[in-house]
Write a protein that holds these residues in place. Sequence first.
Motif, short mmCIF file in Angstrom:
data_model
loop_
_atom_site.label_atom_id
_atom_site.label_comp_id
_atom_site.label_asym_id
_atom_site.label_seq_id
_atom_site.Cartn_x
_atom_site.Cartn_y
_atom_site.Cartn_z
N VAL A 45 0.86 -1.19 0.00
CA VAL A 45 0.00 0.00 0.00
C VAL A 45 0.89 1.23 0.00
O VAL A 45 1.71 1.38 0.91
CB VAL A 45 -0.92 0.04 1.24
CG1 VAL A 45 -1.82 1.26 1.21
CG2 VAL A 45 -1.74 -1.24 1.35
N PRO A 46 0.79 2.13 -0.98
CA PRO A 46 -0.03 2.04 -2.19
C PRO A 46 0.37 0.85 -3.06
O PRO A 46 1.53 0.42 -3.00
CB PRO A 46 0.26 3.38 -2.90
CG PRO A 46 1.57 3.83 -2.37
CD PRO A 46 1.64 3.34 -0.98
N PRO A 47 -0.56 0.32 -3.83
CA PRO A 47 -0.30 -0.91 -4.56
C PRO A 47 0.70 -0.74 -5.69
O PRO A 47 0.65 0.24 -6.42
CB PRO A 47 -1.68 -1.28 -5.11
CG PRO A 47 -2.40 0.02 -5.24
CD PRO A 47 -1.91 0.87 -4.09
N ALA A 48 1.60 -1.71 -5.82
CA ALA A 48 2.52 -1.74 -6.95
C ALA A 48 1.93 -2.70 -7.97
O ALA A 48 2.02 -3.91 -7.82
CB ALA A 48 3.90 -2.20 -6.49
N LEU A 49 1.31 -2.16 -8.99
CA LEU A 49 0.56 -3.00 -9.94
C LEU A 49 1.26 -3.15 -11.29
O LEU A 49 0.69 -3.64 -12.25
CB LEU A 49 -0.86 -2.43 -10.14
CG LEU A 49 -1.69 -2.33 -8.85
CD1 LEU A 49 -3.08 -1.75 -9.13
CD2 LEU A 49 -1.82 -3.70 -8.19
N TRP A 50 2.52 -2.72 -11.31
CA TRP A 50 3.28 -2.79 -12.55
C TRP A 50 4.36 -3.85 -12.38
O TRP A 50 5.19 -3.73 -11.49
CB TRP A 50 3.90 -1.43 -12.85
CG TRP A 50 4.74 -1.36 -14.09
CD1 TRP A 50 6.09 -1.15 -14.14
CD2 TRP A 50 4.30 -1.49 -15.44
NE1 TRP A 50 6.50 -1.14 -15.45
CE2 TRP A 50 5.43 -1.35 -16.27
CE3 TRP A 50 3.06 -1.72 -16.04
CZ2 TRP A 50 5.35 -1.43 -17.66
CZ3 TRP A 50 2.97 -1.80 -17.42
CH2 TRP A 50 4.12 -1.65 -18.22
N CYS A 51 4.34 -4.89 -13.20
CA CYS A 51 5.39 -5.90 -13.15
C CYS A 51 6.48 -5.43 -14.11
O CYS A 51 6.34 -5.58 -15.33
CB CYS A 51 4.87 -7.28 -13.53
SG CYS A 51 6.12 -8.58 -13.33
N ALA A 52 7.52 -4.83 -13.54
CA ALA A 52 8.55 -4.20 -14.38
C ALA A 52 9.26 -5.19 -15.30
O ALA A 52 9.43 -4.90 -16.49
CB ALA A 52 9.53 -3.44 -13.50
N PRO A 53 9.68 -6.37 -14.80
CA PRO A 53 10.40 -7.31 -15.69
C PRO A 53 9.57 -7.70 -16.91
O PRO A 53 10.10 -7.88 -18.00
CB PRO A 53 10.65 -8.53 -14.80
CG PRO A 53 10.52 -8.06 -13.41
CD PRO A 53 9.57 -6.90 -13.43
#
Lengths: 261, 154
Positions: free
Chosen positions: B84-92
């Motif tokens: 929180v806040p959400p990390a909704l990006w899968c960078a790899p």
Amino acid sequence: MCRTVDLHQAVLAKNDERALALRAELAARGTTAVNLLSSPGSGKTALLELLLERCAAEGLPAAAVTADLATENDAERLARSGAPVRQILTDGLCHLEAGMLRRHLTEGGWLPEDTAVLWVENVGNLVCPASYDLGETLRVVLASVTEGEDKPLKYPTAFGLANAVVITKTDIAEAVEFDRDGFLRNLRQVNPDVPVLETSARTGRGTAELLEFVRRTRDGRCPVHRPALAAEHEPLLHHRHEDDDHPHGHAHPHPHGVPAA
Amino acid sequence: MHELSIAVAAISQIEEAAERHGADRVAVVRLRIGELSGVVPEALRFSFGIAAEATRLAGARLEIETVEGRARCPVCGREAPTGVPPALWCAPCGAARDVLSGRELEIARVELDDTPVSEDAGASDATGATGVTGATRKVNPADLTRKANHVPHR
Ligand SMILES: [Zn+2]
């Protein structure tokens, strides 16, 4: 003597139901509703004024309801475009709800039948309005360059559920040292791939693009962005009904019988 | 404060359920609140106490189950807490992670108290002779909403 009843109801089930109904009604009459969310002072009203003018110039029938006017002047400025503008007095409530919006649209047949775009200026804050579906086609969250690059992380629910994000007051971005890359990076963390439009009400930058974006959505030329955060919302709606037949735990029948739900 | 509106909405639904079941009192309420719902449990607890006054839920125990935010990347399949806040990006993978949980704002269950209120208790209550016996007065939900309206948001 206690008995347990499983409810499994969404707390906002009533609003969600009304929003679904309103969405269907608006779709049936061909109206695209745009829910505008922002903090106070983000320049929402000034941008809306330009958008209404542009709708009038392009012959696109538009209307606006607003729950966030700072002054009486604002209402007059919005009405100058000739579009029907209705002010919603929320009596201190910090957000609009679907039922409230529907009442204002239908009261006395206020919303013209041929309205193509209905702009809804929500109450100015990014906390409460985020939880309430209004039956809108597009939820647009605005942030001005003065608000800082960490805004999306401070209000992840609002930014995370946006179908589009608008950066306002870009004409002063340099003066206030707006960290554009940082803002976009933070926004991507809570709402990957959300469309971003950059505007300035002072120079008019981006307003044509924003209206074109709404028109393309309306025509189905551009699919509505589906936020990652919204992914699991819909199943919840199917689980809100009370499970009367399977009380668990120490359930006892009520002496007078349980009325059918 | 946004949580007061949420509390009022929950209480109004629970009152309806209690009425359907013919119960005058609600002893326990269990809510499921997701980390990503935008609702602060402590603020909700505080609001709930205020908004429950003079309803069937007066004095009810409020249990809040916090639901962790979890997401899965559709490309690499990795499932993990969002934070929180959400990390909704899968960078790899360069992909958006699908949120699996964390947005709950749900009334899970309630415990209804069927202990009959005796005629005497009811009568003395009506005269105001007894204190907090749990007998309830019907409150117009509009009053609660109005009450909620006048609390400034955060
Ligand atoms: Zn991945």
